[in-house]
Structure formats: structure tokens, C-alpha cells
Design a protein around this motif. Structure first.
Motif, PDB file in Angstrom:
ATOM      1  N   ARG A 281       0.838  -1.211   0.000  1.00  0.00           N
ATOM      2  CA  ARG A 281       0.000   0.000   0.000  1.00  0.00           C
ATOM      3  C   ARG A 281       0.863   1.247   0.000  1.00  0.00           C
ATOM      4  NH1 ARG A 281      -4.399  -1.898   4.010  1.00  0.00           N
ATOM      5  NH2 ARG A 281      -5.795  -2.972   2.590  1.00  0.00           N
ATOM      6  N   SER A 285       1.049   3.644  -3.508  1.00  0.00           N
ATOM      7  CA  SER A 285      -0.066   4.564  -3.234  1.00  0.00           C
ATOM      8  C   SER A 285      -0.297   5.530  -4.397  1.00  0.00           C
ATOM      9  CB  SER A 285       0.214   5.356  -1.965  1.00  0.00           C
ATOM     10  OG  SER A 285       1.416   6.075  -2.123  1.00  0.00           O
ATOM     11  N   GLU A 291      -8.176  -0.521  -4.789  1.00  0.00           N
ATOM     12  CA  GLU A 291      -7.547  -0.686  -3.480  1.00  0.00           C
ATOM     13  C   GLU A 291      -7.416   0.662  -2.752  1.00  0.00           C
ATOM     14  OE1 GLU A 291      -6.511  -3.418  -1.883  1.00  0.00           O
ATOM     15  OE2 GLU A 291      -5.567  -2.323  -0.238  1.00  0.00           O
ATOM     16  N   GLY A 292      -7.037   1.684  -3.512  1.00  0.00           N
ATOM     17  CA  GLY A 292      -6.815   2.989  -2.883  1.00  0.00           C
ATOM     18  C   GLY A 292      -8.055   3.867  -2.871  1.00  0.00           C
TER      19      GLY A 292
END
Lengths: 307, 258
Positions: A281, A285, A291-292
Motif C-alpha cells: 500500500r 499509493s 484498493e486505494g
């Protein structure tokens, strides 16, 4: 006309840190929504405990009603007692350190070899042609298939177990690094060419970061595999380690010890996976992925989908 | 320091499509701003790739100041092509080779109006802002030649107009030999010293028009409208229609030309 006045500075997209603060602070309903969303976020990890708790309840019920034989499953209470006994007499820590140290060495070697060879064959066409086909062929040999050869070559000590873990972790890291490097956007490579970046800078600053999401997928798979292979090698020909403790539980008919070690392995496996996910992560990022995505936005998108 | 570009009898073919460019002859004076217009597929972008050396397989010669030498050439592409894992500043740092790197970057970010966003990641920028970072990157090493390959084509009309003005400002502040490939006639007229119109594939020069209107230019200036008509005629000649005029452009409110 000044450049600042002539261009669209800050008009379409405000400074990144400010937008959320000013956006949600002004409206009471926004406050309430934010509070409820924050409560939901805090409660989310607890959801992961529901299934284990249910399993323990079913286990206890099964034992109490005589459905499960205690000679095989023991009882949750006995497992907890055995855990404390093994934890306080130092046996668990000793065996755990033995397994973890093998994994650390084996995984470290597998990671270094998988990364460097994956980058080399992924980036350099000649190395790709010369090395990749052989590596792919060796990848077809299952990890446990190496055990007889490694015992013959390195004996039954730590060296063969570390080599086994290194081999087992090397392949997923190699394959994913290679794929990540080969998948680098052509446009970014052209950009690097247009600016005449030196090869070392292209690899370090363009190719490897572009491949990082895929590399980390390989690392995550390799971490999981390293626990499996370490335990298998210890069960089959170990003197120390959690695998040995597990095997002793079977041979000495101590299901409570067996289950304790299984639970410890599950917790360690999950913890190491969480560490990799946290690293993943942090390092990726910059990606705009699901996912983010902010949970509330993901919910809105999901809610718009047709059943 | 800007360089003159001499393109002499340059021809380029691709195995799948045959000749796409040339024979092409073009002389570009140092520090001038030249736009290249032409129908899709006439080799405009290919020309830029040949000049910067991303493609070296061609006939003819491309000279800088009359010599076949390695000039300092930079390029801004149709998409910003920022490295998404690097901040705005780090994207510039990657290519910057000047001694006073941080000072140069600060100056350029100020010039393109993005100093405040130096720590932002590309995903936090709008399309226009990302393209301005790309322009700043193209300028960071004070190149002798700057190539712009339809850098504003994906942007909305308002942003595009603002960036065209910014480009004019940048060129006045730092006169660099600039070659802009565009489909937007108004963009070419607002920014350039010369507009070169290429024929349909294979691209050859069919019209070379000097724009002697002082900058900054008013998009409704009668002289520009007249020049636009001339360009449209040239494009109509080469394309068979006048429809090569791009999609929505900054001059959509102008009276229809020719």
C-alpha cells in the motif's frame, strides 16, 4: 501577461490537502456522514474475527456433544492451556525462531535472486533469450520435488531447508518481476529515450517503479509459500522448528499441541501477509486503483451497479 | 541557446503503410516557433520522432546549426507522460541536468504556475496542470530545440486557450527553437512565427506561411482570420475538403472562414 495569470493554476483542481478539509467541514449532515463512515471503518477489521469465533463455538459444541473425538481435535480450552505452557517454557519461542530464521535466510536469498534475475531478463533481450527458457523449465519442478536432491547435495541440516525456501520463493518473485518489467508502458520508455536518460537511471527510476505493483504480487505469494515450504521441510526431515513441533504432536498423540502450532502458523502467516500488504500500500499509493479508493466512493460505485 | 534545424530531403517509410513522409525540406531559424499542420497520418509526429532521434531509420539528413550533431532536444508528448509514482518536482528532477537543479525547477514551476503543487503526485493534477508539468520538463535543461506533439489536444477548449497563452509567454521569456505539431489552426496562429502545412501522406510542404502579427495575439484579429482562411484552403487542397479543421477549438466563436 504573466504566466501565472494566463494558465489554469489551481482552478480545476485545488491543492491536494485542502479539498477534503473545506469540503466536509461546512455541512452538519456531512459531519454525521463522516462520523458514521469513520465508525464503520473502525469496525471493519472486527469483521475478520467473526469466522474464527464461529469456528471455535462449533468446535466446542462438537466436543461437548461428542460429535468430535477429543483424541483428534482436543478442546479449545486444552489448546489454550498448551499454548501458554509452550509459550512460558520457551519451547514455542525456540522452535519459532528456528523456523523464522530459516525463512528469513531463504526468503532473502530468493528475493535477491528473483529480483535481480527478473530485472535482467525482463530488461535485456539477450539475457531473456539466454536465461528465461531454462528458468521457466525449472519452475515446472514442484518445490517439494527439490527435496531429495537438496538433501543429497546439502545434507539434512539448515542449508538444505534454506535452499528449499530460497528456490520456492525465487520462482514467484522472478516470474512476477519479469512480467512487471516487460509490462512497462512503452510511452514511458520513449520518454526516457527522448530525454536520453542513462540506462541505470531508466532501470532505477522508470522500469523498476513501473514494475513494482507486479513485483509485490510475487513477493506476497513468495511470503506465503515460504511458510508452507519451511513447515513441510521441517515435518519431513527437521530437528527443530514449528514443523517438528507439529509432527511431534501427531506422533505423540497430542492433538492440543498440533492444533496450537497450526494456529500459531496461521497467525504468523497472516501477520507476515499483513506486513507485505502494508508495504504494498505504501509503495504503490501512487496508483489509482480500487484498493486505494475511498470506501464511501467505492460504496457509491458499487451501489450503482445492476443486480 | 537555440539551434537552427535543417531538414533536407528527409523521407520515411513504414513496411506496413509505405511512405509516410517526404521528400521533406524545411529550414527553421534559431529561436523561432514553427507549427506543423496537416491531415492525420501525414507524418507530422513521425517528423518530430526523427528530429529527436527516437527513430533513426530514415533517408535524408537532419542538421542542427548546419551540422549532423547531437543537439539538446526535448519533447512534450500528446499525453503528459509523467511518472505517476514521482511528485511534480521529482518528475522534473529526473531529467534535470543543470548545476543549480532545485533553483531551475523552482523557476520553471513558477513560470508554468504550479509552484504550489511541487509535491503533488500526477494523479492529483488536472489534465491541464499535468500538461504544464510536461512543458516545464521539456524546458528544464534549456534545450536548443523543443518539440511539442499535439500537447493540448486532449484538453478542453478553455484550458487549451490558457495553455496556448502560457506557451507564448514561455517562448517570449525563453526563446527556444520550437516545433509544434497540431491539428488546431487557431493554436498554430496564436503561437507561431511560421505555419507549415503538410500534404496528405506522404507529408510534403504545401504551404509555408509567416505570421507577422505581434504577440500576444487576439484570436479575433482580422489578420489571423485571413491567415486561417489561407491555411484552410491549403488543407482543403491537400485533403479534398476543409474538414481537417479540428474539433472544438479556441476559435469556434470566430466567423466562419473561407
Amino acid at each position: 501577461m504573466s504566466a501565472t495569470s494566463s494558465v489554469d493554476a489551481g482552478r480545476s483542481t485545488p491543492a491536494p490537502s485542502r479539498s477534503t478539509a473545506s469540503g466536509s467541514a461546512s455541512h452538519p449532515s456531512a459531519h454525521a456522514a463522516a462520523r458514521s463512515s469513520s465508525r464503520a471503518r473502525r469496525a471493519l477489521p472486527l469483521l475478520a474475527l467473526v469466522l474464527p469465533v464461529l469456528l471455535v463455538i462449533v468446535w466446542q459444541l462438537g466436543v461437548s456433544t461428542g460429535t468430535f473425538k477429543t483424541a483428534i481435535t482436543s478442546t479449545p480450552g486444552q489448546v489454550v492451556a498448551t499454548f501458554f505452557k509452550l509459550a512460558t517454557n520457551g519451547v514455542l519461542l525456540e522452535e519459532l525462531l528456528s523456523t523464522v530464521s530459516r525463512i528469513a535466510w531463504g526468503f532473502g536469498i530468493g528475493l535477491a535472486a528473483g529480483l535481480s534475475l527478473g530485472i535482467l531478463t525482463g530488461y535485456a533481450r539477450t539475457a531473456d533469450r539466454a536465461i528465461d527458457p531454462s528458468v521457466r523449465a525449472l519452475n515446472a519442478v514442484p518445490a517439494v520435488g527439490w527435496i531429495p536432491f537438496l538433501i543429497l547435495a546439502l545434507g539434512i541440516g539448515d542449508a538444505s531447508k534454506i535452499a528449499l525456501i530460497a528456490l520456492a520463493t525465487f520462482f514467484p518473485i522472478y516470474v512476477n518481476t519479469y512480467a512487471g518489467i516487460r509490462g512497462t508502458d512503452q510511452k514511458l520508455m520513449e520518454l526516457a529515450g527522448a530525454y536520453r536518460l542513462p540506462r541505470s537511471r531508466i532501470i532505477r527510476n522508470v522500469v523498476v517503479p513501473a514494475a513494482l505493483p507486479q513485483i509485490l504480487v510475487g513477493v506476497r505469494i513468495a511470503v506465503a509459500i515460504s511458510w508452507v515450504v519451511a513447515t513441510v521441510s521441517e515435518i519431513l526431515y527437521g530437528n527443530t522448528g514449528l514443523g517438528v513441533l507439529l509432527n511431534d504432536g501427531r506422533s505423540l498423540a497430542m492433538p492440543d499441541q498440533m492444533i496450537t502450532v497450526m494456529i500459531v502458523l496461521a497467525i504468523l502467516g497472516k501477520s507476515s501477509d499483513m506486513v507485505v500488504v502494508a508495504i504494498q500500500r505504501r509503495l504503490t499509493s501512487w496508483q489509482s486503483t480500487l484498493e486505494g479508493m475511498a470506501p464511501h466512493r467505492a460504496r457509491v460505485v458499487a451501489a450503482r451497479g445492476r443486480a | 541557446m537555440s539551434a537552427a534545424i535543417s531538414i533536407r530531403d528527409v523521407r520515411k517509410s513504414f513496411p506496413e503503410v509505405g511512405p509516410v513522409l517526404g521528400p521533406l525540406d524545411l529550414e527553421i531559424e534559431p529561436a523561432t516557433f514553427v507549427s506543423v499542420l496537416g491531415p492525420s497520418g501525414c507524418g507530422k509526429s513521425t517528423l518530430l520522432r526523427l528530429i529527436i532521434g527516437l527513430d533513426t531509420d530514415h533517408a535524408g539528413e537532419i542538421l542542427f546549426d548546419g551540422e549532423a550533431r547531437d543537439a539538446s532536444v526535448s519533447m512534450a508528448f500528446q499525453e503528459p507522460r509523467l511518472l505517476p509514482w514521482r511528485s511534480v518536482r521529482a518528475n522534473l528532477q529526473l531529467v534535470c541536468e543543470t548545476a543549480d537543479r532545485e533553483q531551475t525547477i523552482d523557476g520553471l514551476l513558477e513560470l508554468v504556475g504550479l509552484h504550489e503543487f511541487h509535491d503533488a503526485l500526477p494523479k492529483q493534477l488536472s489534465g491541464g496542470m499535468a500538461q504544464r508539468v510536461s512543458l516545464a520538463r521539456a524546458l528544464v535543461n534549456e534545450p536548443e530545440v523543443m518539440l511539442l506533439d499535439e500537447p493540448f489536444s486532449a484538453l478542453d477548449a478553455m484550458t487549451r486557450m490558457r495553455l496556448q497563452d502560457a506557451l507564448v509567454h514561455i517562448h517570449q521569456a525563453r526563446p527556444t527553437t520550437t516545433l509544434l505539431v497540431t491539428h488546431d489552426i487557431d493554436e498554430a496562429l496564436v503561437t507561431s512565427d511560421r505555419v507549415v502545412v503538410l500534404a496528405d501522406r506522404p507529408g510534403r510542404v504545401v504551404e509555408d506561411i509567416a505570421i507577422a502579427v505581434p504577440r500576444p495575439r487576439d484570436r479575433t484579429d482580422a489578420r489571423l482570420i485571413e491567415l486561417k482562411a489561407r491555411i484552410l484552403r491549403a488543407l482543403g487542397t491537400v485533403d479534398g475538403t476543409a474538414e481537417t479543421t479540428p474539433a472544438p477549438s479556441s476559435a469556434s466563436a470566430e466567423p466562419a472562414a473561407a
